[in-house]
Design a protein around this motif. Structure first.
Motif, PDB file in Angstrom:
ATOM      1  N   TRP A  76       0.812  -1.212   0.000  1.00 19.88           N
ATOM      2  CA  TRP A  76       0.000   0.000   0.000  1.00 19.88           C
ATOM      3  C   TRP A  76       0.844   1.260   0.000  1.00 19.88           C
ATOM      4  N   GLN A  77       2.105   1.160  -0.375  1.00 13.73           N
ATOM      5  CA  GLN A  77       2.983   2.324  -0.408  1.00 13.73           C
ATOM      6  C   GLN A  77       3.380   2.623  -1.852  1.00 13.73           C
ATOM      7  N   VAL A  78       3.173   3.870  -2.277  1.00 10.08           N
ATOM      8  CA  VAL A  78       3.589   4.306  -3.602  1.00 10.08           C
ATOM      9  C   VAL A  78       5.113   4.413  -3.642  1.00 10.08           C
ATOM     10  N   ARG A  79       5.684   4.072  -4.791  1.00  8.56           N
ATOM     11  CA  ARG A  79       7.134   4.197  -4.957  1.00  8.56           C
ATOM     12  C   ARG A  79       7.432   4.910  -6.267  1.00  8.56           C
ATOM     13  N   THR A  80       7.910   6.156  -6.162  1.00  8.49           N
ATOM     14  CA  THR A  80       8.246   6.919  -7.359  1.00  8.49           C
ATOM     15  C   THR A  80       9.710   6.777  -7.737  1.00  8.49           C
ATOM     16  N   TYR A  81      10.450   6.013  -6.937  1.00  6.82           N
ATOM     17  CA  TYR A  81      11.839   5.696  -7.236  1.00  6.82           C
ATOM     18  C   TYR A  81      11.994   4.184  -7.290  1.00  6.82           C
ATOM     19  N   THR A 117       8.173   5.391 -11.384  1.00  8.24           N
ATOM     20  CA  THR A 117       8.646   6.709 -11.783  1.00  8.24           C
ATOM     21  C   THR A 117       7.704   7.757 -11.221  1.00  8.24           C
ATOM     22  N   PRO A 118       8.119   9.019 -11.199  1.00 10.89           N
ATOM     23  CA  PRO A 118       7.210  10.064 -10.690  1.00 10.89           C
ATOM     24  C   PRO A 118       5.891  10.125 -11.449  1.00 10.89           C
ATOM     25  N   THR A 119       5.913   9.812 -12.742  1.00  9.81           N
ATOM     26  CA  THR A 119       4.677   9.861 -13.524  1.00  9.81           C
ATOM     27  C   THR A 119       3.916   8.546 -13.504  1.00  9.81           C
ATOM     28  N   ALA A 120       4.586   7.473 -13.113  1.00  9.13           N
ATOM     29  CA  ALA A 120       3.946   6.154 -13.061  1.00  9.13           C
ATOM     30  C   ALA A 120       4.482   5.394 -11.850  1.00  9.13           C
ATOM     31  N   PRO A 121       4.041   5.774 -10.645  1.00  9.16           N
ATOM     32  CA  PRO A 121       4.587   5.173  -9.421  1.00  9.16           C
ATOM     33  C   PRO A 121       4.299   3.676  -9.324  1.00  9.16           C
ATOM     34  N   GLY A 122       5.263   2.941  -8.770  1.00  6.46           N
ATOM     35  CA  GLY A 122       5.056   1.526  -8.486  1.00  6.46           C
ATOM     36  C   GLY A 122       4.447   1.342  -7.102  1.00  6.46           C
ATOM     37  N   ARG A 123       4.422   0.110  -6.653  1.00  6.85           N
ATOM     38  CA  ARG A 123       3.896  -0.209  -5.326  1.00  6.85           C
ATOM     39  C   ARG A 123       4.891  -1.099  -4.589  1.00  6.85           C
ATOM     40  N   PHE A 165       1.152   6.812   1.035  1.00  2.34           N
ATOM     41  CA  PHE A 165       0.316   5.700   1.502  1.00  2.34           C
ATOM     42  C   PHE A 165      -1.016   5.738   0.761  1.00  2.34           C
ATOM     43  N   VAL A 166      -1.388   4.616   0.131  1.00  7.37           N
ATOM     44  CA  VAL A 166      -2.612   4.611  -0.671  1.00  7.37           C
ATOM     45  C   VAL A 166      -3.758   3.827  -0.027  1.00  7.37           C
ATOM     46  N   GLY A 167      -3.476   3.003   0.965  1.00  9.44           N
ATOM     47  CA  GLY A 167      -4.543   2.285   1.635  1.00  9.44           C
ATOM     48  C   GLY A 167      -5.071   1.098   0.850  1.00  9.44           C
ATOM     49  N   PRO A 168      -6.200   0.530   1.285  1.00 10.20           N
ATOM     50  CA  PRO A 168      -6.751  -0.674   0.651  1.00 10.20           C
ATOM     51  C   PRO A 168      -7.037  -0.470  -0.834  1.00 10.20           C
ATOM     52  N   GLN A 169      -6.758  -1.506  -1.626  1.00  2.00           N
ATOM     53  CA  GLN A 169      -7.011  -1.475  -3.061  1.00  2.00           C
ATOM     54  C   GLN A 169      -7.595  -2.798  -3.507  1.00  2.00           C
ATOM     55  N   ASP A 170      -8.316  -2.788  -4.586  1.00  2.00           N
ATOM     56  CA  ASP A 170      -8.810  -4.028  -5.155  1.00  2.00           C
ATOM     57  C   ASP A 170      -7.604  -4.885  -5.562  1.00  2.00           C
ATOM     58  N   PRO A 171      -7.527  -6.134  -5.097  1.00  2.00           N
ATOM     59  CA  PRO A 171      -6.341  -6.948  -5.365  1.00  2.00           C
ATOM     60  C   PRO A 171      -6.013  -7.125  -6.839  1.00  2.00           C
ATOM     61  N   HIS A 216      -1.554  -3.124 -11.766  1.00  2.00           N
ATOM     62  CA  HIS A 216      -0.673  -1.966 -11.618  1.00  2.00           C
ATOM     63  C   HIS A 216       0.769  -2.409 -11.408  1.00  2.00           C
ATOM     64  N   ILE A 217       0.973  -3.382 -10.541  1.00  2.00           N
ATOM     65  CA  ILE A 217       2.326  -3.882 -10.282  1.00  2.00           C
ATOM     66  C   ILE A 217       2.929  -4.480 -11.545  1.00  2.00           C
TER      67      ILE A 217
END
Length: 254
Positions: free
Chosen positions: A46-51, A55-61, A151-157, A163-164
């Motif tokens: 549930w944590q965004v990762r821009t590094y 990327t800043p325009t397409a964050p990972g998890r 922090f993005v919180g709960p998401q549809d699996p 996304h991942i």
């Protein structure tokens, strides 16, 4: 980098708890590695990762730890973990290198993670080369708390798995981070697997199988999207000489 000084260890030994990429990509200058667990938390992607894995325009998890008491107030599509253990690895850092390792970790754990301390319980059975220590041990851990804007919180699996699968950064594919975590957790102990991680890994394998079955034209569109994201993130990451030097951990983690 915020620091939670409550319960900070006063002993000379410095121990670090890794619950994400630190499990298979250890910090420098450690002289002991011990598998085990902490309690009172839930591990989630549930944590965004821009590094690193985005990327800043397409964050990972990537993963973070959430207090179990807070998690219980949320509507999480994934069920409750069967017990209160979050498995990972504790590393003891050589005293002469504590300051430099802390500096290294502060760089590695940028983008939403803060320093906390938590008791770590060593596993009773160890692999060759691992050393036993009676616990619990006070360990430092990096946590992306719900208060940070990554922090993005709960998401549809399934949406999270999609996304991942699509995400990548200068450290590589986001899905490789997920699969590496799944594999590393399974190797710690017969009981160290994580259902949240395992379910996402299976879903991403399903997405990969589906994408590999597409026609060449569709794959080329996907490839152009990935290359564009890499280009957009290039300059932001060019400041580091080595991606490996700042690869996220979870960390003490992510």
């Amino acid at each position: 980098m915020a620091i939670n000084e409550e319960n900070a260890p006063v002993e000379e030994e410095f121990w670090l708890f890794g619950y994400g990429s630190l499990i298979w990509k250890p910090p420098p200058h450690f002289d002991r590695r011990i598998p085990g667990w902490v309690t009172g938390y839930v591990r989630r992607f549930w944590q965004v990762r821009t590094y690193h894995r985005g990327t800043p325009t397409a964050p990972g998890r990537v993963v973070t730890l959430i207090s179990r008491s807070y998690w219980s107030t949320l509507s999480d599509p994934h069920p409750s973990p069967p017990d209160d253990k979050v498995w990972g690895v504790a590393y003891r850092i050589e005293p002469a290198h504590v300051a430099s390792v802390k500096e290294y970790l502060d760089i590695r754990e940028i983008n939403g993670y803060t320093i906390h301390y938590t008791p770590f319980h060593p596993a009773s059975e160890l692999h060759p080369g691992e050393t036993k220590k009676e616990g619990p041990i006070k360990t430092l851990v990096y946590i992306g708390t719900p208060e940070n804007d990554q922090f993005v919180g709960p998401q549809d699996p399934q949406e999270l798995a999609e996304h991942i699968y699509r995400s990548r950064g200068p450290s590589g594919l986001n899905r490789d981070y997920l699969w590496g975590l799944e594999r590393s957790l399974d190797e710690l102990s017969p009981e160290s697997g994580d259902e949240h991680v395992r379910d996402l890994a299976e879903r991403v394998r399903g997405v990969a199988a589906r994408e590999e079955g597409k026609g060449e034209g569709e794959r080329e569109v996907v490839g152009r999207d990935v290359r564009r994201e890499e280009h957009e993130g290039h300059h932001a990451f060019g400041r580091r000489e080595s991606v490996d030097e700042v690869e996220e951990t979870e960390k003490t983690g992510v």
